[in-house]
Structures are given as structure tokens and as C-alpha cells.
Design a protein around this motif. Structure first.
Motif, PDB file in Angstrom:
ATOM      1  N   PHE A 109      11.589   8.521 -14.085  1.00 22.64           N
ATOM      2  CA  PHE A 109      11.695   8.059 -12.572  1.00 22.64           C
ATOM      3  C   PHE A 109      10.848   6.926 -12.103  1.00 22.64           C
ATOM      4  O   PHE A 109      11.111   6.022 -11.825  1.00 22.64           O
ATOM      5  N   CYS A 110       9.783   7.398 -12.574  1.00 19.85           N
ATOM      6  CA  CYS A 110       8.685   6.275 -12.179  1.00 19.85           C
ATOM      7  C   CYS A 110       8.713   5.121 -13.217  1.00 19.85           C
ATOM      8  O   CYS A 110       8.873   3.789 -12.571  1.00 19.85           O
ATOM      9  N   TYR A 111       9.060   5.288 -14.548  1.00 20.09           N
ATOM     10  CA  TYR A 111       8.988   4.062 -15.380  1.00 20.09           C
ATOM     11  C   TYR A 111      10.574   3.229 -14.900  1.00 20.09           C
ATOM     12  O   TYR A 111      10.204   2.016 -14.930  1.00 20.09           O
ATOM     13  N   ASP A 112      11.446   3.870 -14.519  1.00 18.20           N
ATOM     14  CA  ASP A 112      12.618   3.098 -14.305  1.00 18.20           C
ATOM     15  C   ASP A 112      12.333   2.168 -13.186  1.00 18.20           C
ATOM     16  O   ASP A 112      12.859   1.166 -12.764  1.00 18.20           O
TER      17      ASP A 112
ATOM     18  N   LYS B  85      11.955 -14.250 -11.255  1.00 21.33           N
ATOM     19  CA  LYS B  85      11.140 -15.092 -10.207  1.00 21.33           C
ATOM     20  C   LYS B  85       9.923 -15.617 -11.051  1.00 21.33           C
ATOM     21  O   LYS B  85       8.909 -16.479 -10.236  1.00 21.33           O
ATOM     22  N   GLN B  86       9.669 -15.522 -12.149  1.00 22.54           N
ATOM     23  CA  GLN B  86       8.500 -15.965 -12.939  1.00 22.54           C
ATOM     24  C   GLN B  86       7.189 -15.559 -12.242  1.00 22.54           C
ATOM     25  O   GLN B  86       6.228 -16.637 -11.992  1.00 22.54           O
ATOM     26  N   ARG B  87       7.114 -14.206 -12.115  1.00 22.04           N
ATOM     27  CA  ARG B  87       6.156 -13.797 -11.472  1.00 22.04           C
ATOM     28  C   ARG B  87       5.572 -12.671 -12.303  1.00 22.04           C
ATOM     29  O   ARG B  87       6.226 -12.082 -13.140  1.00 22.04           O
ATOM     30  N   PHE B  88       4.117 -12.085 -12.028  1.00 21.01           N
ATOM     31  CA  PHE B  88       3.569 -11.246 -12.893  1.00 21.01           C
ATOM     32  C   PHE B  88       3.295 -10.021 -11.882  1.00 21.01           C
ATOM     33  O   PHE B  88       3.013  -9.745 -11.019  1.00 21.01           O
ATOM     34  N   VAL B  89       3.442  -8.778 -12.697  1.00 16.44           N
ATOM     35  CA  VAL B  89       3.212  -7.564 -12.205  1.00 16.44           C
ATOM     36  C   VAL B  89       2.055  -6.818 -12.892  1.00 16.44           C
ATOM     37  O   VAL B  89       1.977  -6.756 -14.103  1.00 16.44           O
ATOM     38  N   ARG B  90       1.254  -6.289 -12.229  1.00  9.27           N
ATOM     39  CA  ARG B  90      -0.107  -5.744 -12.885  1.00  9.27           C
ATOM     40  C   ARG B  90      -0.291  -4.203 -12.122  1.00  9.27           C
ATOM     41  O   ARG B  90       0.070  -4.052 -11.018  1.00  9.27           O
ATOM     42  N   ILE B  91      -0.078  -3.234 -13.301  1.00  8.20           N
ATOM     43  CA  ILE B  91      -0.095  -1.919 -12.902  1.00  8.20           C
ATOM     44  C   ILE B  91      -1.625  -1.436 -12.946  1.00  8.20           C
ATOM     45  O   ILE B  91      -2.558  -1.528 -13.606  1.00  8.20           O
TER      46      ILE B  91
ATOM     47  N   LEU C   9       0.830  -1.105  -0.005  1.00 12.40           N
ATOM     48  CA  LEU C   9      -0.147   0.023   0.049  1.00 12.40           C
ATOM     49  C   LEU C   9       1.052   1.418  -0.074  1.00 12.40           C
ATOM     50  O   LEU C   9       2.065   1.171   0.507  1.00 12.40           O
ATOM     51  N   GLY C  10       0.356   2.317  -0.743  1.00 11.52           N
ATOM     52  CA  GLY C  10       0.938   3.627  -0.820  1.00 11.52           C
ATOM     53  C   GLY C  10       0.399   4.157  -2.110  1.00 11.52           C
ATOM     54  O   GLY C  10       0.105   3.604  -3.018  1.00 11.52           O
ATOM     55  N   GLU C  11       0.298   5.468  -2.144  1.00 17.87           N
ATOM     56  CA  GLU C  11       0.072   5.948  -3.220  1.00 17.87           C
ATOM     57  C   GLU C  11       0.355   7.750  -3.213  1.00 17.87           C
ATOM     58  O   GLU C  11       0.415   8.003  -2.213  1.00 17.87           O
ATOM     59  N   HIS C  12       0.158   8.344  -4.138  1.00 13.21           N
ATOM     60  CA  HIS C  12       0.353   9.890  -4.261  1.00 13.21           C
ATOM     61  C   HIS C  12       1.780  10.236  -3.586  1.00 13.21           C
ATOM     62  O   HIS C  12       1.640  11.143  -2.695  1.00 13.21           O
ATOM     63  N   VAL C  13       2.757   9.405  -3.814  1.00 10.29           N
ATOM     64  CA  VAL C  13       4.074   9.839  -3.290  1.00 10.29           C
ATOM     65  C   VAL C  13       4.492  11.074  -3.840  1.00 10.29           C
ATOM     66  O   VAL C  13       4.699  11.012  -5.144  1.00 10.29           O
ATOM     67  N   THR C  14       5.222  11.853  -3.162  1.00  9.37           N
ATOM     68  CA  THR C  14       5.756  13.116  -3.864  1.00  9.37           C
ATOM     69  C   THR C  14       7.256  13.145  -3.292  1.00  9.37           C
ATOM     70  O   THR C  14       7.853  14.184  -3.480  1.00  9.37           O
ATOM     71  N   ASP C  15       7.792  12.142  -2.658  1.00 10.63           N
ATOM     72  CA  ASP C  15       9.283  12.191  -2.045  1.00 10.63           C
ATOM     73  C   ASP C  15       9.827  10.813  -2.611  1.00 10.63           C
ATOM     74  O   ASP C  15       9.360   9.758  -2.783  1.00 10.63           O
TER      75      ASP C  15
ATOM     76  N   VAL D 144       2.551  -9.489  -7.947  1.00  8.57           N
ATOM     77  CA  VAL D 144       2.284  -8.248  -7.395  1.00  8.57           C
ATOM     78  C   VAL D 144       1.234  -7.250  -8.305  1.00  8.57           C
ATOM     79  O   VAL D 144       1.305  -7.405  -9.516  1.00  8.57           O
ATOM     80  N   SER D 145       0.654  -6.189  -7.530  1.00 11.29           N
ATOM     81  CA  SER D 145      -0.028  -5.278  -8.223  1.00 11.29           C
ATOM     82  C   SER D 145       0.738  -3.920  -7.636  1.00 11.29           C
ATOM     83  O   SER D 145       0.880  -3.866  -6.339  1.00 11.29           O
ATOM     84  N   LEU D 146       0.761  -2.714  -8.326  1.00 13.55           N
ATOM     85  CA  LEU D 146       1.321  -1.712  -7.910  1.00 13.55           C
ATOM     86  C   LEU D 146       0.670  -0.356  -8.653  1.00 13.55           C
ATOM     87  O   LEU D 146       0.089  -0.471  -9.650  1.00 13.55           O
ATOM     88  N   LYS D 147       0.730   0.827  -7.936  1.00 15.03           N
ATOM     89  CA  LYS D 147       0.048   1.918  -8.342  1.00 15.03           C
ATOM     90  C   LYS D 147       1.307   2.843  -8.743  1.00 15.03           C
ATOM     91  O   LYS D 147       2.206   3.083  -8.165  1.00 15.03           O
ATOM     92  N   LEU D 148       1.020   3.565  -9.989  1.00 11.36           N
ATOM     93  CA  LEU D 148       2.350   4.385 -10.439  1.00 11.36           C
ATOM     94  C   LEU D 148       2.524   5.712  -9.644  1.00 11.36           C
ATOM     95  O   LEU D 148       3.373   6.144  -9.471  1.00 11.36           O
ATOM     96  N   SER D 149       1.475   6.049  -8.809  1.00 15.79           N
ATOM     97  CA  SER D 149       1.525   7.004  -7.902  1.00 15.79           C
ATOM     98  C   SER D 149       2.436   6.680  -6.700  1.00 15.79           C
ATOM     99  O   SER D 149       2.954   7.636  -5.931  1.00 15.79           O
ATOM    100  N   ALA D 150       2.370   5.475  -6.471  1.00 15.57           N
ATOM    101  CA  ALA D 150       3.592   4.961  -5.348  1.00 15.57           C
ATOM    102  C   ALA D 150       4.837   4.967  -5.957  1.00 15.57           C
ATOM    103  O   ALA D 150       5.942   4.950  -5.294  1.00 15.57           O
ATOM    104  N   MET D 151       5.134   4.823  -7.277  1.00 18.63           N
ATOM    105  CA  MET D 151       6.518   4.608  -7.942  1.00 18.63           C
ATOM    106  C   MET D 151       6.966   5.990  -8.409  1.00 18.63           C
ATOM    107  O   MET D 151       7.894   5.986  -8.866  1.00 18.63           O
TER     108      MET D 151
END
Ligand SMILES: Cc1cc2nc3c(=O)[nH]c(=O)nc-3n(C[C@H](O)[C@H](O)[C@H](O)COP(=O)(O)OP(=O)(O)OC[C@H]3O[C@@H](n4cnc5c(N)ncnc54)[C@H](O)[C@@H]3O)c2cc1C
Length: 309
Positions: free
Chosen positions: A108-111, A123-129, A60-66, A93-100
Motif C-alpha cells: 500500500f505504501c509503495y503504491d 511535472k519534472q520535479r524530484f521526490v526525496r524519501i 507534515l505527517g508521520e506514523h499514520v495508521t489509518d 518534495v520530500s516525504l516520509k514512508l510512515s506518512a504513506m
């Protein structure tokens, strides 16, 4: 109206501070969140897997500005993917771009996301954005398209309530990269760009699911993950998939952790491929508020807990 208020409150720093320090809120949140620690989450994954359920894990985490916070999130995802791999757990795993760090800088986010997808591939695992508010849709699809040039263990999410989604989905199908979780949409969007009517949104998500299950779409590699607890929706999609002779293990239904557990068990017993989205971490407040917004009964439950009844 109540939904809009709760979604607006999900952005309030003051409410966040009051809620996270309030023990009844923490108790109610535990219904939707695996816990604050990585180990809490890993235990939930094991339990789900034991019951025949796959998982996608969300730190969990979103809208990170740091930048430091975004980097800490990347490190957490990498560590948890290593552990998932080492323990042989059935989870992506699932992730949010605003956390990245998308609000800091797109490159920076893309990297950051690329780094996680690379470890996941090892690790043969899937990432969902995940998909967030409408202002982020173009950026999310741009980052997703770029990642797909290099990786095939990454997918994203489209929201049926947005008018634009039909076009976005058709384009991704045509490009052969439609690895998509379809959801109704959890944010507060204006009528100029999003359907507001429940029946219309139901109709859209069913139709979009069917678009992904046609033989032509499947030949182009379309893979559907239907993220909905709405039985009207998934029953119709299940019937259509059976009708089209779609192999049951070539698409899946996804639920959020803590919601409709009986239905989850029933669908697993019926042989459907089921995945649960399991969030963990200390930044549970906005996620929790969106879950309250989706269902007024959750708010009553929360208020009763707060009143000590
Ligand atoms: C796996 C998954 C991932 C998601 N990812 C995203 C995303 O990336 N972006 C995004 O915008 N949205 C996302 N969502 C949320 C989604 O957009 C909807 O807001 C949410 O799923 C509620 O819609 P529904 O289709 O379940 O139908 P609803 O009609 O809202 O719910 C159907 C039934 O499910 C139960 N239910 C639904 N929600 C709750 C709740 N909060 N608490 C208790 N019971 C409930 C109730 O019994 C309800 O009658 C995701 C949902 C899922 C399941």
C-alpha cells in the motif's frame, strides 16, 4: 539526556494535544514550519526562489495508521506538485514512508509513493524519501531500489550516525543509484548501531560526502545533497569538491527552514547550490520536537515564549 527526553516526547499523544493547542508553542513552531496551509507553503517557496534558493517541500505527517489519512497525504502531495508545476516554482518534495502508510502495509505504501513520483515526473520535479528511525532503514531502501527501476526523479536519505551507512552508501554507488541526501541523523538510536559522539558523526558525514564526490562515484551517477547546517562539515566538503573539480551545480547543500538564515544567504552569494526543506501542514508537532531536541537553545526560546517574556 535532554535530547533523548525531547525525542521520546515527540511520540507522546498527550504532549502533542497540549502543545498544538498552546498559542506560544504555535508561535515558536512557525519559526521552523512555513504554516498550516498549502498557500502558506507556496508563498515561502516563492520567497526562497526569489532569493536564489531551491526548495524541497514536506507535507507534515508521520506514523499514520489509518489508510484514509495516508491517502489524504498522497492527494495533498499530488495537488501541491500540480501547483508547483503550474506556477513554475523551483521545488521538489520530500516525504516520509510512515506518512504513506508503511506501518499499515508495505505494498500500500509503495503504491502511494509510486503515484506521487509518477506525478512528479510528469511535472519534472524530484521526490526525496526522508529516512526515519533505524527500524525503517531496510524497508526504505527496498522501496527506493524498486522505485529506481522505473524512475530517476527519486532519491533518498542516509544517516551518518548509523554504523551500517558506509556499506549502504557503497552499495547504492555501485548500483548507480546513489542520489542521496546525507544527514547526521535526528532520532534516538542506541550505541550498538549508531555513533553517539559528535566529533565522530562529523567525521563520518564528511567522509561519506567525499565518497560521493570521487570521480568514480560521480561517473556512476552519484549525486550528493548534504543536509547539514554544521559549518565544520560543509566547509570541508566545499573545499574537497573544489579540489576535485566538481561542478558547483552538480551537488547541493540543504538547510531546514528557519535555521541559519544568514549562512544560507552567504552561501547563495558565494555561488553554492542551496536548497531549503520547507515543512507545512497541521501535523507539525513531532517535527517541531526534533528541532527542539537538536538545540537546547530552542527549548529556552520556547520556554521564554511560554512564560510570555
Ligand atoms: C535538509 C535536511 C533534511 C533532513 N532530513 C533528515 C532525514 O530525512 N532524516 C533524519 O534523520 N534527519 C534529517 N535531518 C536532520 C539531521 O539528521 C540533523 O538532525 C540536523 O540537521 C542537525 O544536524 P546538523 O548537521 O545541522 O549539525 P548540528 O551540529 O546539529 O548543527 C550545526 C549548527 O546548526 C544550527 N542548528 C542545527 N540544528 C538546529 C536547530 N534545530 N535549531 C536551530 N539551530 C540549529 C546551530 O547553529 C548549530 O550549531 C535533515 C536535515 C536537513 C538540514
Amino acid at each position: 539526556m535532554l535530547r533523548q527526553i525531547l525525542i521520546a516526547l515527540s511520540h507522546s499523544g498527550t504532549m502533542q494535544r497540549m502543545t498544538v493547542d498552546f498559542p506560544p508553542a504555535r508561535r515558536v513552531a512557525r519559526r521552523f514550519v512555513a504554516g498550516e496551509s498549502r498557500e502558506d507553503a507556496l508563498q515561502v517557496i516563492q520567497k526562497m526562489n526569489d532569493g536564489g534558493v531551491l526548495v524541497t517541500l514536506d507535507y507534515l505527517g508521520e506514523h499514520v495508521t489509518d489508510k484514509g489519512l495516508a491517502r489524504a497525504s498522497v492527494e495533498e502531495y499530488k495537488t501541491v506538485l500540480e501547483t508547483i508545476g503550474a506556477r513554475g516554482l523551483k521545488s521538489g518534495v520530500s516525504l516520509k514512508l510512515s506518512a504513506m502508510g508503511v506501518h499499515i502495509d508495505e505494498t500500500f505504501c509503495y503504491d502511494n509513493v509510486r503515484e506521487i513520483v509518477a506525478v512528479a515526473r510528469e511535472k519534472q520535479r524530484f521526490v526525496r524519501i526522508d529516512m526515519e528511525e533505524s527500524a525503517l532503514v531496510d524497508t526504505t531502501l527496498r522501496i527506493y531500489r524498486e522505485l529506481r527501476q522505473e524512475f530517476d526523479n527519486v532519491g533518498t536519505v542516509l544517516q551518518a550516525y548509523l554504523h551500517r551507512t558506509r556499506g549502504d552508501l557503497q552499495a547504492l554507488i555501485d548500483e548507480g543509484i546513489a542520489d542521496i541526501r546525507l544527514v547526521k541523523g535526528a532520532y534516538d538510536e542506541p550505541p550498538e548501531i549508531a555513533w553517539q559522539d559528535r566529533a565522530k558523526i562529523q567525521e563520518e558525514i564528511i567522509d561519506l560526502s567525499k565518497m560521493m564526490l570521487t570521480p568514480e562515484a560521480r561517473e556512476k551517477g552519484a549525486r550528493l545533497a548534504l543536509g547539514s547546517h554544521d559549518d565544520v562539515v560543509y566547509n570541508q566538503v566545499i573545499a574537497y569538491a573544489a579540489d576535485q573539480g566538481v561542478a558547483p551545480d552538480s551537488w547541493e547543500i540543504q538547510f531546514l527552514y528557519g535555521i541559519r538564515r544568514d549562512e544560507l544567504r552567504r552561501l547563495v552569494a558565494e555561488g553554492h547550490r542551496m536548497r531549503v526543506y520547507v515543512p507545512y501542514g497541521e501535523s507539525w508537532y513531532p517535527y517541531f520536537m526534533r528541532r527542539l531536541a537538536e538545540r537546547p537553545a530552542n527549548l529556552l526560546f520556547f520556554l521564554r515564549a511560554a512564560a510570555g517574556r
